[in-house]
Design a protein around this motif. Sequence first.
Motif, PDB file in Angstrom:
ATOM      1  N   ILE A   3       0.841  -1.195   0.000  1.00  0.00           N
ATOM      2  CA  ILE A   3       0.000   0.000   0.000  1.00  0.00           C
ATOM      3  C   ILE A   3       0.877   1.246   0.000  1.00  0.00           C
ATOM      4  O   ILE A   3       1.815   1.357   0.805  1.00  0.00           O
ATOM      5  CB  ILE A   3      -0.915   0.036   1.237  1.00  0.00           C
ATOM      6  CG1 ILE A   3      -1.817  -1.204   1.269  1.00  0.00           C
ATOM      7  CG2 ILE A   3      -1.756   1.314   1.265  1.00  0.00           C
ATOM      8  CD1 ILE A   3      -2.571  -1.366   2.575  1.00  0.00           C
ATOM      9  N   LEU A  19      -3.474   0.290   9.230  1.00  0.00           N
ATOM     10  CA  LEU A  19      -3.108  -0.592   8.115  1.00  0.00           C
ATOM     11  C   LEU A  19      -1.806  -1.335   8.408  1.00  0.00           C
ATOM     12  O   LEU A  19      -1.666  -2.522   8.093  1.00  0.00           O
ATOM     13  CB  LEU A  19      -2.987   0.222   6.830  1.00  0.00           C
ATOM     14  CG  LEU A  19      -4.303   0.774   6.272  1.00  0.00           C
ATOM     15  CD1 LEU A  19      -4.034   1.793   5.174  1.00  0.00           C
ATOM     16  CD2 LEU A  19      -5.196  -0.344   5.754  1.00  0.00           C
ATOM     17  N   HIS A  24      -0.180  -5.037   6.709  1.00  0.00           N
ATOM     18  CA  HIS A  24       0.124  -4.623   5.344  1.00  0.00           C
ATOM     19  C   HIS A  24       1.480  -3.927   5.280  1.00  0.00           C
ATOM     20  O   HIS A  24       1.954  -3.352   6.274  1.00  0.00           O
ATOM     21  CB  HIS A  24      -0.973  -3.691   4.826  1.00  0.00           C
ATOM     22  CG  HIS A  24      -2.315  -4.349   4.740  1.00  0.00           C
ATOM     23  ND1 HIS A  24      -2.625  -5.294   3.799  1.00  0.00           N
ATOM     24  CD2 HIS A  24      -3.431  -4.220   5.519  1.00  0.00           C
ATOM     25  CE1 HIS A  24      -3.865  -5.705   3.970  1.00  0.00           C
ATOM     26  NE2 HIS A  24      -4.376  -5.071   5.021  1.00  0.00           N
ATOM     27  N   VAL A  26       3.208  -0.815   4.161  1.00  0.00           N
ATOM     28  CA  VAL A  26       2.705   0.527   3.873  1.00  0.00           C
ATOM     29  C   VAL A  26       3.875   1.465   3.585  1.00  0.00           C
ATOM     30  O   VAL A  26       4.760   1.658   4.430  1.00  0.00           O
ATOM     31  CB  VAL A  26       1.858   1.067   5.047  1.00  0.00           C
ATOM     32  CG1 VAL A  26       1.275   2.432   4.690  1.00  0.00           C
ATOM     33  CG2 VAL A  26       0.735   0.083   5.388  1.00  0.00           C
ATOM     34  N   LEU A 148      -9.486  -3.537   2.784  1.00  0.00           N
ATOM     35  CA  LEU A 148      -8.733  -2.438   3.387  1.00  0.00           C
ATOM     36  C   LEU A 148      -9.674  -1.464   4.095  1.00  0.00           C
ATOM     37  O   LEU A 148      -9.369  -0.989   5.198  1.00  0.00           O
ATOM     38  CB  LEU A 148      -7.930  -1.693   2.331  1.00  0.00           C
ATOM     39  CG  LEU A 148      -6.833  -2.487   1.626  1.00  0.00           C
ATOM     40  CD1 LEU A 148      -6.132  -1.609   0.591  1.00  0.00           C
ATOM     41  CD2 LEU A 148      -5.829  -3.040   2.627  1.00  0.00           C
ATOM     42  N   VAL A 151     -10.591  -2.354   7.565  1.00  0.00           N
ATOM     43  CA  VAL A 151      -9.591  -2.056   8.595  1.00  0.00           C
ATOM     44  C   VAL A 151      -9.798  -0.644   9.142  1.00  0.00           C
ATOM     45  O   VAL A 151      -9.546  -0.374  10.317  1.00  0.00           O
ATOM     46  CB  VAL A 151      -8.166  -2.202   8.031  1.00  0.00           C
ATOM     47  CG1 VAL A 151      -7.112  -1.738   9.038  1.00  0.00           C
ATOM     48  CG2 VAL A 151      -7.899  -3.634   7.602  1.00  0.00           C
TER      49      VAL A 151
END
Length: 292
Positions: A3, A19, A24, A26, A148, A151
């Motif tokens: 991401i 996130l 994830h 990021v 997403l 979240v």
Amino acid sequence: MQIGFIGLGVMGAPMAANLIAAGHTVHLHRVKESTEHLVEAGGHRAGSAADAAKEADVVILMLPDTPDVEEVLFGTDGVAGALRPGALVIDMSSISPVATRSFAERITGAGGGYLDAPVSGGDVGARAGTLTILAGGTTAAFERATPLLEVLGATITHVGDVGAGQTAKVANQIIVALTIQAVAEGLTFAGAAGVDPAVVREALMGGFASSRILEVHGQRMVDHNYDPGFRIRLHRKDLGLALGSARAMDLPLPHTASAHEFMNAAIAQGLGEADHSALHRVLGNAAGRAAK
């Protein structure tokens, strides 16, 4: 998921943190001293919007205004020039619905997908992952983004095609502004009449005037705590979007115009960076009883 996350302000920073905590990878653009904790938590620093986008399956934007989104997407070292084929851009900023449709067309033409997904719920909702998310785009883009968005938010609605999310957010901002103004006027009236606004707020929470705004922002007004939150200057921007769109439709929004002027007064008094609950302070100043 890889991401790219661009925009780490009052709302964006806790959203990015959620996130990262969800596992994830990021890539963070616009890391400042106040958001170094995101790197320490496992986020990856990106020197530009392009750097944030180049490895990303999804790029999320959380920026102040329409020109900021346009610059990040299409300016020098912007997202569009580095976007991987098939990557999805999710703009969670609150910007012009008209510009949103134009941005989506350009991103789609560059081989990407686009979803506008502005949010409501303030910094409290951003930290808790309980935001209300209003999404506009294709069904495929929405379904791809949903894991997403879950979240980040608790109430997630696919409102319609591209731009529909921004339209719904403008409607939200109209309602929020007018409700804050109503709460501010009611509590100021109570105080001027010699009745404790804290007691009045508590009493009204059990009646038909009860609302999330009376609960949260009413308490801010009682406490004279106007730390953002959501800044008045940004809410005024959103009401400007509403009034501009209404003019294009020959639609009267008289109370929205009144709230916009109220926010102009707040900014003239140096309250542009304060939470929008500080409209209460504007009334106190006008009554000659400046809030502490």
